[in-house]
Design a protein around this motif. Structure first.
Motif, PDB file in Angstrom:
ATOM      1  N   VAL A 163      -6.033  -1.635 -13.287  1.00 52.78           N
ATOM      2  CA  VAL A 163      -6.882  -1.387 -12.111  1.00 52.78           C
ATOM      3  C   VAL A 163      -6.574  -2.698 -11.165  1.00 52.78           C
ATOM      4  O   VAL A 163      -6.389  -2.131  -9.857  1.00 52.78           O
TER       5      VAL A 163
ATOM      6  N   PHE B  86      -1.810   2.584   5.749  1.00 53.69           N
ATOM      7  CA  PHE B  86      -2.842   2.292   4.848  1.00 53.69           C
ATOM      8  C   PHE B  86      -4.164   1.904   5.312  1.00 53.69           C
ATOM      9  O   PHE B  86      -5.219   1.421   4.717  1.00 53.69           O
ATOM     10  N   THR B  87      -4.400   1.881   6.839  1.00 59.74           N
ATOM     11  CA  THR B  87      -5.505   1.503   7.286  1.00 59.74           C
ATOM     12  C   THR B  87      -6.424   2.978   8.193  1.00 59.74           C
ATOM     13  O   THR B  87      -5.799   3.903   8.105  1.00 59.74           O
TER      14      THR B  87
ATOM     15  N   SER C  45       0.302  -2.341   6.919  1.00 59.90           N
ATOM     16  CA  SER C  45      -0.069  -1.464   7.794  1.00 59.90           C
ATOM     17  C   SER C  45      -0.691  -2.162   9.008  1.00 59.90           C
ATOM     18  O   SER C  45      -0.390  -1.714  10.102  1.00 59.90           O
TER      19      SER C  45
ATOM     20  N   LYS D 174      -2.040  11.711  -8.646  1.00 61.32           N
ATOM     21  CA  LYS D 174      -2.763  10.366  -9.015  1.00 61.32           C
ATOM     22  C   LYS D 174      -4.170  10.533  -8.835  1.00 61.32           C
ATOM     23  O   LYS D 174      -4.980   9.427  -9.006  1.00 61.32           O
TER      24      LYS D 174
ATOM     25  N   HIS E  20     -10.768   3.959  -0.387  1.00 58.05           N
ATOM     26  CA  HIS E  20      -9.745   4.487   0.554  1.00 58.05           C
ATOM     27  C   HIS E  20      -8.652   5.480  -0.237  1.00 58.05           C
ATOM     28  O   HIS E  20      -8.268   6.546   0.355  1.00 58.05           O
ATOM     29  N   TYR E  21      -8.267   4.430  -1.055  1.00 61.48           N
ATOM     30  CA  TYR E  21      -7.059   5.349  -2.010  1.00 61.48           C
ATOM     31  C   TYR E  21      -7.598   6.609  -2.679  1.00 61.48           C
ATOM     32  O   TYR E  21      -6.972   7.740  -2.392  1.00 61.48           O
TER      33      TYR E  21
ATOM     34  N   TRP F  89      -8.139   9.258  -0.006  1.00 60.14           N
ATOM     35  CA  TRP F  89      -6.931  10.042   0.546  1.00 60.14           C
ATOM     36  C   TRP F  89      -6.238  10.715  -0.577  1.00 60.14           C
ATOM     37  O   TRP F  89      -5.772  11.955  -0.393  1.00 60.14           O
TER      38      TRP F  89
ATOM     39  N   ILE G 291      -6.516   9.419 -11.610  1.00 59.88           N
ATOM     40  CA  ILE G 291      -6.548   7.901 -11.783  1.00 59.88           C
ATOM     41  C   ILE G 291      -7.325   7.068 -10.708  1.00 59.88           C
ATOM     42  O   ILE G 291      -7.955   6.027 -10.798  1.00 59.88           O
TER      43      ILE G 291
ATOM     44  N   LEU H  78      -2.386  -1.990  -3.227  1.00 54.64           N
ATOM     45  CA  LEU H  78      -3.049  -1.375  -1.849  1.00 54.64           C
ATOM     46  C   LEU H  78      -3.439  -2.486  -0.821  1.00 54.64           C
ATOM     47  O   LEU H  78      -3.206  -1.962   0.321  1.00 54.64           O
TER      48      LEU H  78
ATOM     49  N   MET I  47      -4.528   8.102   7.611  1.00 56.76           N
ATOM     50  CA  MET I  47      -4.263   7.303   6.609  1.00 56.76           C
ATOM     51  C   MET I  47      -3.233   8.120   5.590  1.00 56.76           C
ATOM     52  O   MET I  47      -3.402   9.366   5.778  1.00 56.76           O
ATOM     53  N   ASP I  48      -2.502   7.295   5.362  1.00 55.70           N
ATOM     54  CA  ASP I  48      -1.260   8.053   4.425  1.00 55.70           C
ATOM     55  C   ASP I  48      -0.808   6.864   3.352  1.00 55.70           C
ATOM     56  O   ASP I  48      -0.052   5.913   3.821  1.00 55.70           O
ATOM     57  N   PHE I  49      -1.127   7.137   2.245  1.00 52.32           N
ATOM     58  CA  PHE I  49      -0.379   6.046   1.081  1.00 52.32           C
ATOM     59  C   PHE I  49       0.756   6.280   0.727  1.00 52.32           C
ATOM     60  O   PHE I  49       1.108   5.662  -0.168  1.00 52.32           O
TER      61      PHE I  49
ATOM     62  N   LEU J 138      -5.026  -2.318  -7.359  1.00 53.82           N
ATOM     63  CA  LEU J 138      -5.815  -2.449  -6.090  1.00 53.82           C
ATOM     64  C   LEU J 138      -5.202  -3.722  -5.204  1.00 53.82           C
ATOM     65  O   LEU J 138      -5.091  -3.547  -4.201  1.00 53.82           O
TER      66      LEU J 138
ATOM     67  N   ASN K  44       0.420  -1.541  12.623  1.00 49.35           N
ATOM     68  CA  ASN K  44      -0.557  -1.139  13.832  1.00 49.35           C
ATOM     69  C   ASN K  44      -0.602  -2.180  14.882  1.00 49.35           C
ATOM     70  O   ASN K  44      -1.646  -1.941  15.575  1.00 49.35           O
TER      71      ASN K  44
ATOM     72  N   ALA L 180     -10.353  -1.117  -0.718  1.00 50.84           N
ATOM     73  CA  ALA L 180      -9.046  -0.429  -0.840  1.00 50.84           C
ATOM     74  C   ALA L 180      -8.978   0.643  -2.003  1.00 50.84           C
ATOM     75  O   ALA L 180      -8.472   1.739  -1.742  1.00 50.84           O
ATOM     76  N   GLY L 181      -9.788   0.669  -3.087  1.00 46.39           N
ATOM     77  CA  GLY L 181      -9.435   1.543  -3.857  1.00 46.39           C
ATOM     78  C   GLY L 181     -10.375   2.970  -3.659  1.00 46.39           C
ATOM     79  O   GLY L 181      -9.867   4.008  -3.933  1.00 46.39           O
TER      80      GLY L 181
ATOM     81  N   MET M   4     -10.253   4.981 -11.221  1.00 46.94           N
ATOM     82  CA  MET M   4     -10.195   3.326 -11.030  1.00 46.94           C
ATOM     83  C   MET M   4     -11.123   2.723 -10.059  1.00 46.94           C
ATOM     84  O   MET M   4     -11.978   1.830 -10.007  1.00 46.94           O
TER      85      MET M   4
ATOM     86  N   TYR N 197      -0.273  -3.588   0.987  1.00 45.11           N
ATOM     87  CA  TYR N 197       0.188  -2.480   1.782  1.00 45.11           C
ATOM     88  C   TYR N 197      -0.756  -2.334   3.001  1.00 45.11           C
ATOM     89  O   TYR N 197      -0.377  -1.995   4.055  1.00 45.11           O
ATOM     90  N   ARG N 198      -1.886  -2.562   2.650  1.00 43.74           N
ATOM     91  CA  ARG N 198      -2.872  -2.306   4.001  1.00 43.74           C
ATOM     92  C   ARG N 198      -2.509  -3.582   5.070  1.00 43.74           C
ATOM     93  O   ARG N 198      -2.547  -3.464   6.163  1.00 43.74           O
TER      94      ARG N 198
END
Lengths: 400, 375
Positions: free
Chosen positions: A272, B3-4, A286, B300, B288-289, B292, B303, A279, A1-3, A276, A290, B285-286, B307, A282-283
């Motif tokens: 917020v 992101f997975t 991904s 961040k 996981h972020y 990470w 935050i 995210l 996992m890499d954001f 989200l 993948n 998703a929040g 969140m 972007y998921r």
């Protein structure tokens, strides 16, 4: 996992940026030769780019001051153009795709009809075979870019004797063909019209301009509508375009309006949600990288994003009080960058009413999330299995 | 960018899921009048220790597994999905306080014991008014002759009754500091509360000149460092709880027939459930972020954690509330598990301050530094 998103030093980004440096006034045909107008398409049209490279090309195109092709000519370079790769004859592909990916010909969708709305399958426009042509008659509506496009992707009924979804076919028509009459619709914003209605009167189209076979129409249209817009990575105010919650917070901070405790909490909530949503987008990217098939996640994203955008513009608008009711006011300061069509809060706000109508209403979207993602039973449609000509009789008899 | 979840993360989650689906049993809790005493807190703990969960994010130097916060979120999510009753929250929280503020010797001794499953902890920060960030604390520590004593009280302390030691945030002449107190020490009284969420022990703790050991590296930023991690834990519980409550409601809506149709074919229900699905995806998703961001020490991270907690706790409350509505009156009875989730959701939205409170923190951080707002 890499954001982390692809950074400034990503070698692929440097390559793309260098190309734009070497071509300071790049044209769409030049970009097309490089594969940059449809990077997500297979070769030789595109680059078979994974979503990360698509994102890079998108960002670098904007950085070079060029309107991205998927904004300038979305139907040809994205939803509909791509479906020619699978469904068109080689002849049709060679005729239509080169000018499409060079953005020399723009396309429009001629799907919705005045009588049908969300129930697209009940459309009434017909095409009747006449030698090596078909003759199209009917009316389409809510067609963006129909006034600018050279090619129209039109869905028509070719067989009224089968249930409504089964008798449909798709044609690619020249918008200059006699009998095609495009009339702009003035929407409630009063700005330059975004939508048109298109009247089709005895429009002769060569049979070879049919996409797929007779009766394939519904399946192909569903594919086209499912095609994700990979450029849509920002949770902007209207369909991913326009300012985002980040700009909202920035504007509220700059004007000190963030100090109001009620505005403050509401803005934070929107921020917020916007983060989200990013995210989620972007998921989805991904997942594609993948190798997971493009799923129904895009429906979920749009279901959350549309009302999110409306709330965002609404809060921006409310900070103005009565001054916001004057035409074209300054709402909140916006950092200088390309927001596409929705370049200010005022237009985002007034146009935003349509965010839960266009590209499928919010209600239809929720149905589709419930049925196709959660697996809940499909809604009853008493007309689904009935031959179209029986359904189409002036009005349905009341049940019983 | 990716992101997975990796296959390793998914495998870890599946191990936890598999274990908890067999271990957790609500039968004693679904008898009217049940309390947390019937939750089996002590029964599951030895098995959890065997799996290594107490030491999962404790650095390897101190005998832990040194795994990432993403790994942790996988496991905590499952404990949330099954409402596993065990002193994991308190033990993790106490261990983080020791990791951040303890001396080398304290870390070696205490974290080593936690990782070995020989020491359970709780973290006492909340005051009677629910404030967890206040300048003042209801407990005060004083030093005399090189040893410390705490007097006063702490409220809403998760897992205190099970804990061997309690880490306490107390006032001193030099600001707030963290201390370790033996739960059984003279002057320490733990009073189990009649907490509505009966899958979790929550207690008030009173101190009357209780002997305390200072964590000498307590600094101004210690609490925020811990709080970010606690936000992640509750948010991970909530996000998985949302999936569970939504999944249960969807399953029920497919089975339950009224007016000749499964109730899930009515749009009034479909639209509610679709909305919850959107919230569920956002909450996950929040989490996981945030996991990470903590793992990478991303700027961040604070935050991201706020969140995750603010969104997930509200979404959990909404989901469990509507879950009961979908079930109808039967979902309102004690014998059904629906209320356990609703109560957990409500409790998760209170234990570390309200959602509004976390949103205020987010705005304050953005006012101080607007760089996250650059596109």
């Amino acid at each position: 996992m890499d954001f982390n998103l692809p950074g400034e030093n990503d070698p692929r980004r440097i390559e793309v940026r260098n190309w734009f440096k070497a071509h300071p006034k790049a044209t769409y045909p030049q970009m097309a030769k490089q594969g940059y107008t449809v990077p997500h398409w297979p070769r030789p049209w595109g680059l078979e780019a994974d979503p990360e490279l698509q994102l890079i090309i998108d960002e670098e195109t904007k950085r070079a001051g060029i309107v991205p092709p998927h904004t300038y000519s979305p139907i040809a370079t994205n939803q509909c153009g791509q479906s020619l790769l699978t469904h068109a004859t080689d002849e049709l592909r060679q005729e239509l795709l080169p000018p499409a990916i060079a953005c020399e010909q723009r396309w429009c969708m001629l799907f919705s009809e005045p009588s049908g709305g969300s129930d697209l399958g009940s459309l009434r426009t017909t095409a009747r075979r006449d030698g090596d042509h078909y003759i199209i008659n009917g009316q389409k509506i809510w067609n963006s870019m129909a006034d600018k496009a050279q090619i129209g992707v039109v869905i028509v009924r070719t067989n009224p004797d089968v249930p409504k979804h089964k008798g449909l076919s798709i044609f690619l028509i020249d918008m200059k063909t006699p009998g095609v009459d495009v009339r702009p619709i003035m929407d409630m914003t009063g700005e330059e019209p975004e939508y048109n209605e298109v009247f089709l009167t005895d429009v002769r189209v060569p049979a070879k301009r049919m996409l797929g076979k007779e009766g394939d129409g519904w399946r192909i249209v569903m594919e086209q509508l499912q095609t994700e817009r990979m450029g849509m990575t920002n949770p902007g105010a209207v369909w991913g375009f326009g300012p985002t919650a980040r700009e909202l917070i920035l504007g509220l901070i700059q004007t000190d309006k963030i100090k109001d405790p009620v505005v403050r909490d509401e803005a934070a909530k929107i921020y917020v949600e916007g983060e989200l949503l990013r995210l989620l987008t972007y998921r989805n990217l991904s997942n594609r990288i993948n190798g997971k098939p493009p799923g129904l996640e895009a429906n979920i994203g749009k279901m959350v994003a549309s009302p999110h955008g409306q709330r965002m513009s609404d809060l921006a608008k409310r900070t103005q009080g009565p001054a916001g009711m004057i035409e074209q006011p300054e709402v909140l300061p916006l950092p200088d960058k390309d927001y596409g069509l929705f370049a200010n809060w005022d237009y985002s706000y007034w146009f935003g009413v349509a965010a839960t109508l266009g590209v499928g209403t919010q209600e239809i979207l929720k149905n589709s999330v419930a049925e196709r993602v959660l697996g809940l039973p499909r809604d009853l449609d008493p007309t689904a299995g009935v031959p179209y000509k029986e359904v189409a009789r002036p009005q349905l008899k009341a049940a019983g | 960018m990716n992101f997975t979840l990796s296959e390793e993360h998914e495998a870890l989650r599946d191990v936890a899921k598999n274990f908890l689906s067999k271990e957790v049993n609500f039968s004693k809790l679904l008898v009217p009048g049940a309390t947390v005493e019937q939750a089996g807190y002590d029964e599951m703990w030895p098995k959890i220790v065997e799996l290594g969960w107490p030491g999962i994010v404790i650095p390897e130097t101190y005998g832990g597994l040194g795994m990432s916060y993403i790994d942790l979120a996988m496991i905590i999510g499952e404990t949330g999905r099954y409402l596993a009753s065990a002193p994991l929250f308190g033990t993790l929280a106490g261990a983080w306080a020791i990791e951040k503020a303890g001396s080398e010797k304290q870390k070696t001794d205490l974290l080593g014991s936690v990782a070995a499953g020989q020491l359970k902890l709780a973290l006492a920060v909340s005051d009677a008014d629910g404030n967890i960030d206040g300048e003042k604390s209801d407990a005060t520590a004083t030093e005399s002759g090189g040893s410390w004593q705490i007097s006063g009280s702490k409220s809403y302390v998760v897992d205190a009754p099970s804990a061997d030691k309690i880490v306490v945030m107390a006032n001193t002449n030099a600001g707030k500091k963290f201390f370790v107190v033996d739960r059984k020490a003279k002057g320490v009284t733990v009073e189990l509360l009649k907490w509505r969420d009966i899958t979790r022990q929550v207690a008030n703790v009173r101190f009357d000149k209780a002997p305390a050991e200072l964590l000498p590296e307590s600094k101004a930023d210690t609490w925020v460092w811990i709080r970010n991690r606690l936000y992640l834990v509750l948010a991970a519980e909530s996000a998985a709880g949302i999936e569970k409550a939504l999944g249960d409601a969807v399953d029920y809506a497919k089975e339950r027939v009224a007016f000749g149709r499964p109730i899930g074919s009515f749009q009034a229900l479909k639209h509610q459930l679709a909305e919850l699905k959107g919230m569920s995806e956002c909450a996950t998703a929040g989490v996981h972020y945030a996991a990470w961001a903590l793992t990478e020490n991303d700027p961040k991270a604070a935050i991201a954690c706020a969140m995750a907690q603010s969104y997930a706790s509200e979404a959990y409350r909404d989901t469990t509330f509507r879950n009961i509505q979908v079930f109808g009156a039967i979902g309102f009875t004690w014998q059904m598990p629906n209320h356990l989730y609703y109560k957990r959701a409500r409790s998760n939205a209170e234990l570390l301050g309200s959602s509004r409170h976390q949103r205020e923190q987010i705005i304050q951080m953005l006012e101080k530094d607007t760089s996250p707002l650059a596109a």
